[in-house]
Design a protein around this motif. Structure first.
Motif, PDB file in Angstrom:
ATOM      1  N   GLU A  86       0.858  -1.306  -0.072  1.00  7.97           N
ATOM      2  CA  GLU A  86      -0.129  -0.015  -0.031  1.00  7.97           C
ATOM      3  C   GLU A  86       0.621   1.294  -0.150  1.00  7.97           C
ATOM      4  OE1 GLU A  86      -4.076   0.278   2.078  1.00  7.97           O
ATOM      5  OE2 GLU A  86      -2.600   1.021   3.423  1.00  7.97           O
ATOM      6  N   SER A  87       1.771   1.521   0.999  1.00  5.33           N
ATOM      7  CA  SER A  87       2.437   2.882   0.874  1.00  5.33           C
ATOM      8  C   SER A  87       3.573   2.564   2.094  1.00  5.33           C
ATOM      9  CB  SER A  87       1.585   3.635   1.544  1.00  5.33           C
ATOM     10  OG  SER A  87       0.747   3.321   2.551  1.00  5.33           O
ATOM     11  N   SER A  88       4.693   2.627   1.571  1.00  3.05           N
ATOM     12  CA  SER A  88       6.018   2.790   2.609  1.00  3.05           C
ATOM     13  C   SER A  88       7.137   3.107   2.034  1.00  3.05           C
ATOM     14  CB  SER A  88       6.089   1.217   3.177  1.00  3.05           C
ATOM     15  OG  SER A  88       7.275   1.392   3.786  1.00  3.05           O
ATOM     16  N   ASP A  89       7.932   3.981   2.693  1.00  7.87           N
ATOM     17  CA  ASP A  89       9.365   4.367   2.440  1.00  7.87           C
ATOM     18  C   ASP A  89       9.996   3.364   2.862  1.00  7.87           C
ATOM     19  OD1 ASP A  89       8.495   6.642   1.114  1.00  7.87           O
ATOM     20  OD2 ASP A  89       8.653   8.031   2.968  1.00  7.87           O
ATOM     21  N   ASN A 139       8.650  -2.158   0.587  1.00 12.06           N
ATOM     22  CA  ASN A 139       7.425  -2.068  -0.127  1.00 12.06           C
ATOM     23  C   ASN A 139       7.071  -3.480  -0.061  1.00 12.06           C
ATOM     24  OD1 ASN A 139       7.159   0.499  -1.139  1.00 12.06           O
ATOM     25  ND2 ASN A 139       9.193  -0.165  -2.482  1.00 12.06           N
ATOM     26  N   GLU A 173       1.462  13.932   4.462  1.00 10.99           N
ATOM     27  CA  GLU A 173       1.959  13.144   3.660  1.00 10.99           C
ATOM     28  C   GLU A 173       2.027  11.413   3.754  1.00 10.99           C
ATOM     29  OE1 GLU A 173       5.100  15.619   4.741  1.00 10.99           O
ATOM     30  OE2 GLU A 173       2.983  16.414   4.720  1.00 10.99           O
ATOM     31  N   GLU A 174       1.957  11.439   5.213  1.00 10.63           N
ATOM     32  CA  GLU A 174       1.833  10.025   5.904  1.00 10.63           C
ATOM     33  C   GLU A 174       0.659   9.471   5.430  1.00 10.63           C
ATOM     34  OE1 GLU A 174       3.327   9.024   9.628  1.00 10.63           O
ATOM     35  OE2 GLU A 174       2.587   7.013   9.351  1.00 10.63           O
ATOM     36  N   LYS A 233       0.055   8.480   2.099  1.00 10.17           N
ATOM     37  CA  LYS A 233       0.619   7.269   1.748  1.00 10.17           C
ATOM     38  C   LYS A 233       0.207   6.156   2.362  1.00 10.17           C
ATOM     39  CE  LYS A 233       5.405   8.978   0.742  1.00 10.17           C
ATOM     40  NZ  LYS A 233       6.604   9.217   1.876  1.00 10.17           N
ATOM     41  N   ASN A 234      -0.233   6.232   3.435  1.00 11.26           N
ATOM     42  CA  ASN A 234      -0.821   5.183   4.292  1.00 11.26           C
ATOM     43  C   ASN A 234      -2.061   5.564   4.843  1.00 11.26           C
ATOM     44  OD1 ASN A 234      -1.164   2.880   5.582  1.00 11.26           O
ATOM     45  ND2 ASN A 234       0.430   3.332   7.120  1.00 11.26           N
TER      46      ASN A 234
END
Ligand code: SAM
Length: 298
Positions: free
Chosen positions: A5-8, A11, A279-280, A283-284
């Motif tokens: 889904e979303s991760s820096d 992944n 932003e977090e 992304k998530n």
């Protein structure tokens, strides 16, 4: 939900950790030696801690054997710096005592369930046709099936009201009891449909969300664990050490706020809880309701 889904951070992670920067900056520094991840889950927070602080050793706990296996695999590269155990954070003092650890520098509680558990076909997700289990710890006896099919109506309503903050708790409990007289309610999807029909009001979230949350909390004794866990954590923390708790709904957050205040040897560092940045959340999306509260032992 897709895992990637979303991760820096990773992944392929089965669960994307929330408020990682905020946890790290509020709980750890270069002097930190022992960090307890009381809810290690899939190891997301711990992995970042181990990666960034080369001197830190982590003790990680979880009640979910499957999550533990995932965490062990994901943290293999840090062998020797991380000890992962199956255990309830409610018994944090005993666990540390068994490891001969007298005090620790920081402790994190990341409450609720992980995305991995939501997808683990144990009846946590109301979209799925899975058996109403909802146990994080499979060694425990009580399942959501038993709560839904065996609890008296009044108790059911009370749980849905107090753990779910659900305004229509009585209507939902009545609908459950009427249906189970005809046939046992076996799956998450069946239960979600009963709740959906019973409710008069429609909000932004799925009509079954609060009831499912309440059942999960009952099955896993979440409020009792949290209360005892925070008391135990305060005892094992060194002076100047910090506790951080991430919660995902108002009932948990209120409990954390009150428990922190009640502990005379804790100084609360977050008058208002820390929330994820925009932003977090973009992304998530799961992070949108997360709140971090931090306290220091004095
Ligand atoms: C939100 S997840 C944690 C995710 C983790 N921080 C990560 O980044 O992967 C919460 C975890 O807490 C565990 N848990 C819930 N209650 C617990 C308890 N009383 N003691 C220990 N672990 C618990 C759950 O099984 C779940 O794996």
């Amino acid at each position: 939900m897709m895992w990637s889904e979303s991760s820096d951070f990773d992944n392929d992670a089965p669960h994307v950790p929330v408020l990682v920067e905020e946890v790290i900056s509020n709980l750890l520094n270069e002097e930190t030696e022992i960090f307890v991840d009381a809810t290690i889950g899939c190891g997301g927070h711990t992995k970042e801690v181990l990666r960034r602080f080369k001197k830190v050793k982590v003790i990680g706990l979880d009640v979910d054997e499957e999550a533990i296996q995932i965490a062990k695999k994901r943290l293999e590269e840090f062998e020797g710096r991380v000890t992962i155990l199956k255990g309830n954070y409610r018994n944090i003092e005993r666990v540390l005592d068994d490891l001969k650890v007298r005090e620790v520098d920081a402790i994190l509680f990341d409450l609720g369930i992980s995305s991995f558990q939501l997808n683990s076909r144990r009846g946590f997700s109301f979209h799925d046709d899975d058996f109403l289990d909802m146990r994080m710890d499979k060694e425990r006896d009580l399942t959501a099936f038993q709560v839904v099919n065996r609890y008296p109506m009044r108790r059911l309503a009370q749980i849905i009201r107090s753990y779910g903050d659900e305004k229509e708790a009585s209507r939902i409990a009545r609908a459950i009891v009427l249906r189970r007289k005809l046939k046992e309610i076996r799956t998450a999807k069946e239960l979600a449909e009963i709740i959906e029909k019973a409710k008069r009001r429609r909000g932004k979230i799925h009509p079954a969300t609060l009831t499912f949350q309440a059942l999960r909390m009952e099955v896993n004794e979440e409020m009792e664990n949290l209360k005892e866990g925070l008391i135990g954590a305060t005892r094992v923390l060194r002076k100047g050490g910090r506790i951080g708790v991430i919660s995902f709904h108002s009932i948990e957050d209120r409990a954390v706020k009150n428990l922190f205040r009640a502990e005379t040897c804790l100084r609360v560092l977050t008058k208002k809880p820390i929330k994820p940045k925009r932003e977090e959340v973009l992304k998530n999306p799961r992070s949108r309701s997360a709140k971090l509260r931090v306290a220091e032992k004095i």
